[in-house]
Design a protein around this motif. Structure first.
Motif, PDB file in Angstrom:
ATOM      1  N   GLN A   1      -5.367   2.545  -1.410  1.00 21.56           N
ATOM      2  CA  GLN A   1      -5.510   1.407  -0.323  1.00 21.56           C
ATOM      3  C   GLN A   1      -6.459   0.502  -1.389  1.00 21.56           C
ATOM      4  O   GLN A   1      -7.032   0.165  -0.066  1.00 21.56           O
ATOM      5  CB  GLN A   1      -5.387   2.255   0.759  1.00 21.56           C
ATOM      6  CG  GLN A   1      -3.861   2.371   1.239  1.00 21.56           C
ATOM      7  CD  GLN A   1      -3.626   2.192   2.719  1.00 21.56           C
ATOM      8  OE1 GLN A   1      -4.662   1.837   4.081  1.00 21.56           O
ATOM      9  NE2 GLN A   1      -2.318   3.499   2.937  1.00 21.56           N
TER      10      GLN A   1
ATOM     11  N   LYS B   1       4.651   0.658  -3.544  1.00 18.00           N
ATOM     12  CA  LYS B   1       3.738   0.358  -2.566  1.00 18.00           C
ATOM     13  C   LYS B   1       4.961  -0.359  -1.075  1.00 18.00           C
ATOM     14  O   LYS B   1       5.590  -1.005  -1.893  1.00 18.00           O
ATOM     15  CB  LYS B   1       2.667  -0.224  -2.568  1.00 18.00           C
ATOM     16  CG  LYS B   1       1.998   0.366  -3.968  1.00 18.00           C
ATOM     17  CD  LYS B   1       0.428  -0.771  -4.150  1.00 18.00           C
ATOM     18  CE  LYS B   1      -0.186   0.084  -5.261  1.00 18.00           C
ATOM     19  NZ  LYS B   1      -0.863   1.440  -4.214  1.00 18.00           N
TER      20      LYS B   1
ATOM     21  N   HIS C   1       0.775  -1.092  -0.310  1.00 19.83           N
ATOM     22  CA  HIS C   1      -0.321  -0.170   0.469  1.00 19.83           C
ATOM     23  C   HIS C   1       0.894   0.897   0.010  1.00 19.83           C
ATOM     24  O   HIS C   1       2.472   0.983   0.099  1.00 19.83           O
ATOM     25  CB  HIS C   1      -1.351  -0.314   0.772  1.00 19.83           C
ATOM     26  CG  HIS C   1      -0.066  -0.407   2.480  1.00 19.83           C
ATOM     27  ND1 HIS C   1       0.589  -1.241   2.965  1.00 19.83           N
ATOM     28  CD2 HIS C   1       0.529   0.462   3.777  1.00 19.83           C
ATOM     29  CE1 HIS C   1       1.193  -1.262   4.340  1.00 19.83           C
ATOM     30  NE2 HIS C   1       0.541   0.605   4.401  1.00 19.83           N
TER      31      HIS C   1
END
Length: 264
Positions: free
Chosen positions: A154, A234, A23
């Motif tokens: 996310q 991420k 994320h």
């Protein structure tokens, strides 16, 4: 995250039985750091706990053109619940408005501070004295240096369905998740028809498959530091065993004020 040392946070004590999906840090909020430093004070004594990285440019480029268009034409609505708990008195995965918004005297003050920080909506839920916030943000951003599009969201880790395997969270419905993300139309319309929900589910399935394909595991041994460009990559974490201490600090602002004042 607990055990703050100034603007350095020890995230190593989080539940090692769970894998954290890749994320972008704080993609759900109005204040987002540009860089994150992970310092391994003590790597997991029983093994595991590697940091996972995914190239956000490659993730966007690797999607089918239909999905690239879908991600670019929609925003993500993030809903967060900040509970009325003493963070020092609980080991549950709860985020308190007391430590998220600068130790306010009451929930109403916390709610006002949340709106002042830039969240679209913030309100006190009288049922449990929690503070509920919501924020709509683009799923695709341009990297400030390369100018290339990158997925910045996310939708996997913060989506309510990602928590279904966690016993403590399973009884909660989607509205009562601590963190929840879903698509909304770019005009902010709250009325999402069934075809949009289906599209979101299909997109998340495609995103999950490509994320797994592009994920790189990076060991961070005791005494080493890993610097991550939060817009480009991420990050996540594999399961681990034993004790672990991973210190994290965030610097530079991609969105909002300086990262030193960011809610974590």
């Amino acid at each position: 995250s607990r055990g703050a040392r100034g603007v350095v946070y020890d995230v190593g004590a989080s539940n090692g039985s769970l894998t954290l999906a890749p994320h972008n840090e704080l993609a759900y909020g109005p204040r987002t750091p540009r860089f994150i430093a992970f310092g391994a004070e003590r790597a997991a004594t029983g093994g595991g706990g590697e940091t996972t990285l995914v190239d956000g440019h490659a993730l966007f480029d690797g999607l089918d053109a239909t999905w690239r268009d879908a991600a670019s034409s929609r925003e993500v609505r993030y809903r967060l619940r900040f509970d009325d708990v003493d963070p020092a008195a609980t080991r549950k995965k709860q985020t308190s408005w007391r430590d998220a918004f600068g130790a306010p005297a009451d929930a109403e003050t916390a709610s006002r501070r949340a709106k002042g920080m830039g969240y679209d909506t913030a309100a006190v839920d009288g049922r449990d004295n929690s503070v509920r916030v919501a924020h709509d943000l683009p799923a695709v951003v341009a990297h400030p240096t390369t100018g290339r599009p990158a997925l910045f969201e996310q939708l996997l880790g913060a989506h309510g369905s990602a928590l279904d395997a966690e016993p403590d969270e399973a009884p909660l419905d989607m509205r009562d998740r601590l963190h929840h993300s879903s698509w909304v139309l770019t005009d902010g319309d709250d009325m999402i028809d069934s075809s949009e929900i289906e599209l979101e589910d299909d997109f998340r399935a495609a995103l999950k498959a490509l994320t797994e394909e592009l994920t790189v595991e990076v060991p961070v041994p005791t005494g080493s530091v890993l610097l991550v460009d939060n817009v480009w990559h991420k990050h996540g974490r594999l399961k681990f065993r034993g004790d672990r201490s991973m210190l994290v600090t965030m610097r530079g602002a991609f969105r909002g004020d300086a990262a030193a004042t960011i809610v974590v």
